[in-house]
Write a protein that holds these residues in place. Structure first.
Motif, PDB file in Angstrom:
ATOM      1  N   GLY A 187       0.813  -1.214   0.000  1.00 19.83           N
ATOM      2  CA  GLY A 187       0.000   0.000   0.000  1.00 19.83           C
ATOM      3  C   GLY A 187       0.847   1.264   0.000  1.00 19.83           C
ATOM      4  N   PRO A 188       0.169   2.418   0.154  1.00 22.60           N
ATOM      5  CA  PRO A 188      -1.289   2.520   0.248  1.00 22.60           C
ATOM      6  C   PRO A 188      -1.954   2.468  -1.122  1.00 22.60           C
ATOM      7  CG  PRO A 188      -0.308   4.682   0.455  1.00 22.60           C
ATOM      8  CD  PRO A 188       0.835   3.714   0.375  1.00 22.60           C
ATOM      9  N   LEU A 189      -3.160   1.914  -1.147  1.00 22.86           N
ATOM     10  CA  LEU A 189      -3.936   1.844  -2.378  1.00 22.86           C
ATOM     11  C   LEU A 189      -4.862   3.055  -2.461  1.00 22.86           C
ATOM     12  CD1 LEU A 189      -5.005  -1.904  -2.317  1.00 22.86           C
ATOM     13  CD2 LEU A 189      -3.247  -0.883  -3.758  1.00 22.86           C
ATOM     14  N   GLY A 190      -5.032   3.556  -3.671  1.00 20.67           N
ATOM     15  CA  GLY A 190      -5.940   4.684  -3.867  1.00 20.67           C
ATOM     16  C   GLY A 190      -7.376   4.217  -3.933  1.00 20.67           C
ATOM     17  N   THR A 191      -7.891   3.722  -2.805  1.00 15.85           N
ATOM     18  CA  THR A 191      -9.270   3.233  -2.756  1.00 15.85           C
ATOM     19  C   THR A 191     -10.245   4.405  -2.852  1.00 15.85           C
ATOM     20  OG1 THR A 191      -9.382   3.385  -0.346  1.00 15.85           O
ATOM     21  CG2 THR A 191      -8.538   1.319  -1.280  1.00 15.85           C
ATOM     22  N   PRO A 192     -11.503   4.134  -3.215  1.00 14.04           N
ATOM     23  CA  PRO A 192     -12.491   5.226  -3.232  1.00 14.04           C
ATOM     24  C   PRO A 192     -12.603   5.914  -1.875  1.00 14.04           C
ATOM     25  CG  PRO A 192     -13.348   3.299  -4.372  1.00 14.04           C
ATOM     26  CD  PRO A 192     -12.073   2.864  -3.726  1.00 14.04           C
ATOM     27  N   GLN A 193     -12.488   5.139  -0.793  1.00 15.10           N
ATOM     28  CA  GLN A 193     -12.577   5.739   0.531  1.00 15.10           C
ATOM     29  C   GLN A 193     -11.435   6.718   0.775  1.00 15.10           C
ATOM     30  OE1 GLN A 193     -12.861   2.549  -0.260  1.00 15.10           O
ATOM     31  NE2 GLN A 193     -14.245   1.412   1.078  1.00 15.10           N
ATOM     32  N   MET A 194     -10.220   6.331   0.390  1.00 16.65           N
ATOM     33  CA  MET A 194      -9.076   7.219   0.597  1.00 16.65           C
ATOM     34  C   MET A 194      -9.177   8.461  -0.281  1.00 16.65           C
ATOM     35  SD  MET A 194      -4.948   6.567   0.208  1.00 16.65           S
ATOM     36  CE  MET A 194      -4.843   5.412   1.567  1.00 16.65           C
ATOM     37  N   LYS A 195      -9.574   8.282  -1.524  1.00 19.88           N
ATOM     38  CA  LYS A 195      -9.687   9.432  -2.425  1.00 19.88           C
ATOM     39  C   LYS A 195     -10.717  10.428  -1.916  1.00 19.88           C
ATOM     40  CE  LYS A 195      -8.328   6.847  -6.579  1.00 19.88           C
ATOM     41  NZ  LYS A 195      -8.786   6.282  -7.869  1.00 19.88           N
ATOM     42  N   SER A 196     -11.859   9.926  -1.442  1.00 18.93           N
ATOM     43  CA  SER A 196     -12.895  10.804  -0.912  1.00 18.93           C
ATOM     44  C   SER A 196     -12.420  11.532   0.336  1.00 18.93           C
ATOM     45  CB  SER A 196     -14.152   9.981  -0.598  1.00 18.93           C
ATOM     46  OG  SER A 196     -15.148  10.780  -0.002  1.00 18.93           O
ATOM     47  N   LEU A 197     -11.734  10.802   1.221  1.00 18.41           N
ATOM     48  CA  LEU A 197     -11.207  11.415   2.435  1.00 18.41           C
ATOM     49  C   LEU A 197     -10.207  12.513   2.091  1.00 18.41           C
ATOM     50  CD1 LEU A 197     -10.824  11.484   5.554  1.00 18.41           C
ATOM     51  CD2 LEU A 197      -8.997   9.791   5.224  1.00 18.41           C
ATOM     52  N   HIS A 198      -9.315  12.260   1.153  1.00 22.90           N
ATOM     53  CA  HIS A 198      -8.308  13.250   0.797  1.00 22.90           C
ATOM     54  C   HIS A 198      -8.934  14.509   0.218  1.00 22.90           C
ATOM     55  CE1 HIS A 198      -4.466  10.531   0.631  1.00 22.90           C
ATOM     56  NE2 HIS A 198      -5.104  10.474   1.771  1.00 22.90           N
ATOM     57  N   GLU A 199      -9.991  14.374  -0.559  1.00 21.28           N
ATOM     58  CA  GLU A 199     -10.674  15.561  -1.085  1.00 21.28           C
ATOM     59  C   GLU A 199     -11.232  16.404   0.054  1.00 21.28           C
ATOM     60  OE1 GLU A 199     -10.806  16.806  -4.160  1.00 21.28           O
ATOM     61  OE2 GLU A 199      -9.445  15.191  -4.730  1.00 21.28           O
ATOM     62  N   ASP A 200     -11.844  15.755   1.037  1.00 17.56           N
ATOM     63  CA  ASP A 200     -12.376  16.489   2.193  1.00 17.56           C
ATOM     64  C   ASP A 200     -11.254  17.145   2.993  1.00 17.56           C
ATOM     65  OD1 ASP A 200     -15.013  15.810   1.632  1.00 17.56           O
ATOM     66  OD2 ASP A 200     -14.953  13.984   2.840  1.00 17.56           O
ATOM     67  N   LEU A 201     -10.157  16.417   3.166  1.00 22.24           N
ATOM     68  CA  LEU A 201      -9.029  16.969   3.917  1.00 22.24           C
ATOM     69  C   LEU A 201      -8.435  18.183   3.214  1.00 22.24           C
ATOM     70  CD1 LEU A 201      -7.221  13.698   5.093  1.00 22.24           C
ATOM     71  CD2 LEU A 201      -8.563  15.272   6.497  1.00 22.24           C
ATOM     72  N   TRP A 202      -8.321  18.111   1.891  1.00 22.18           N
ATOM     73  CA  TRP A 202      -7.792  19.268   1.159  1.00 22.18           C
ATOM     74  C   TRP A 202      -8.729  20.467   1.287  1.00 22.18           C
ATOM     75  CZ3 TRP A 202      -3.040  19.816   0.304  1.00 22.18           C
ATOM     76  CH2 TRP A 202      -2.222  18.806  -0.177  1.00 22.18           C
TER      77      TRP A 202
END
Length: 380
Positions: free
Chosen positions: A74-89
């Motif tokens: 990992g880390p894998l760019g899962t949908p959960q991680m991508k969504s979280l990163h957008e919110d964090l940004w």
């Protein structure tokens, strides 16, 4: 008369050195190495014929490289991680305000095994690299720039311990002696000198919110939001149930609620296979894993098709449990010479206790057709 008995400060310094290694993320140097490390090079995929041609020393080195590679897939760019990163940004960038404005905090509240810390560290690395690229490694005053500070909590962390952990991260010389207030001023000075922008507080659930230390640290979070020019990112399990976001009538409730009022709650969900979109996300993740695995007898569909049901049942859709199972399965496949993943091999591999407890019920539902893990058009 002289004595060789160590002082309390010397004992604390020795204890600190014994608990730190070159990879620890509780020191800025450790995080810097993580953030600046080049992308890991994947070992070449060799066939069985090519493996047989390798000499003993070359085969040992190749398998060692694969062992390290599979342990760090990992880390894998899962949908959960991508969504979280957008919110964090969204939140992090919106906090680029003048110093007189209170910056909104973040609480990542989710169950274990969903990759919270992994996802946050991946985001922190991006923040570190972006800021260093844009502003350089040194501040205008000539100090080293450290955009990220990460602190881990324990069940008996008080304000003095919390501030000291920040000082330990920066390697501040005044981290061994002083009051809680003095440590706090030094921590603020460290953050300002390093121009830190993101303060990560991991394992927040270890803190007992409603005891003296919990109220103390919650008050300190408010102080950080008011005085420190950072975005506070807290990570934990069951934070909502512990009262971080709730209102209340008592003083303790009001103190905790004030922290929650300034905090945006984010979460991460496990994979689900109750919808076509959920099944597609699951399959895409398995395809990503399959592409990274380095086994001589790997074939298209080995993981995404033939092991889809098995892996969902064994992981219950939790990315942490899934990656643990894949990692251990690959280690066994290399060590035993199996050079592929299949149900027979995975049945010999142990996974975490929580996943194993739910395994039988999920396997029965998948075998009976009540649940389907693959997208229906792919299954057809």
């Amino acid at each position: 008369m002289t004595t060789n008995k160590p002082t309390r400060v010397q004992a604390e310094e020795a204890d600190l050195r014994s608990r730190l290694d070159h990879l620890t993320l509780s020191r800025k140097e450790g995080f810097g190495r993580l953030a600046d490390a080049p992308r890991r090079k994947r070992p070449e995929l060799l066939s069985r014929r090519q493996l047989k041609k390798l000499g003993k020393e070359a085969l040992t080195e190749y398998n060692r490289d694969r062992r390290k590679w599979h342990a760090n897939l990992g880390p894998l760019g899962t949908p959960q991680m991508k969504s979280l990163h957008e919110d964090l940004w969204d939140i992090f960038d919106s906090n680029d305000q003048d110093s007189d404005k209170v910056k909104g905090g973040i609480a990542l509240d989710a169950f274990p095994g969903l990759g919270k810390t992994t996802a946050v560290l991946a985001f922190a690395k991006k923040v570190h690299r972006r800021i260093i690229e844009e502003e350089g490694k040194y501040t205008d005053e000539g100090h080293e720039r450290w955009p990220i500070c990460r602190v881990g909590l324990t069940s008996n962390t008080g304000m003095r311990d919390f501030n000291r952990a920040i000082l330990e991260y920066y390697g501040h010389p005044g981290r061994f002696r002083g009051t809680a207030a003095e440590f706090g001023y030094r921590a603020l000075d460290s953050v300002l000198s390093a121009e830190t922008k993101l303060l990560i507080v991991d394992d927040l659930h270890f803190l007992k919110w409603r005891n003296k230390n919990g109220i103390e640290v919650s008050n300190h979070f408010k102080y950080i939001a008011n005085e420190f020019p950072v975005t506070l990112l807290m990570i934990g399990v069951g934070l909502e149930k512990r009262g971080l976001f709730s209102e209340g009538s008592s003083y303790e409730d009001a103190v905790l609620a004030q922290t929650g009022r300034r905090t945006t709650r984010l979460n991460m969900d496990p994979f689900t296979i109750s919808s076509e979109m959920g099944r597609k996300d699951w399959r895409d993740t398995l395809l990503g894993i399959e592409e990274r695995v380095v086994l001589a007898d790997k074939y298209p569909g080995m993981i995404a098709d033939d092991l889809s049901d098995e892996l969902f049942a064994r992981s219950t859709g939790h990315i942490g449990s899934l990656m643990t199972l894949i990692n251990r399965g690959c280690q066994r496949a290399v060590r035993t010479g199996a050079e592929r993943l299949d149900k027979e091999l995975l049945d010999q591999v142990k996974n975490d206790a929580a996943s194993e407890q739910a395994r039988e019920e999920l396997q029965h539902a998948l075998a009976s057709g009540r649940l389907v893990s693959r997208p229906r058009k792919e299954a057809a």
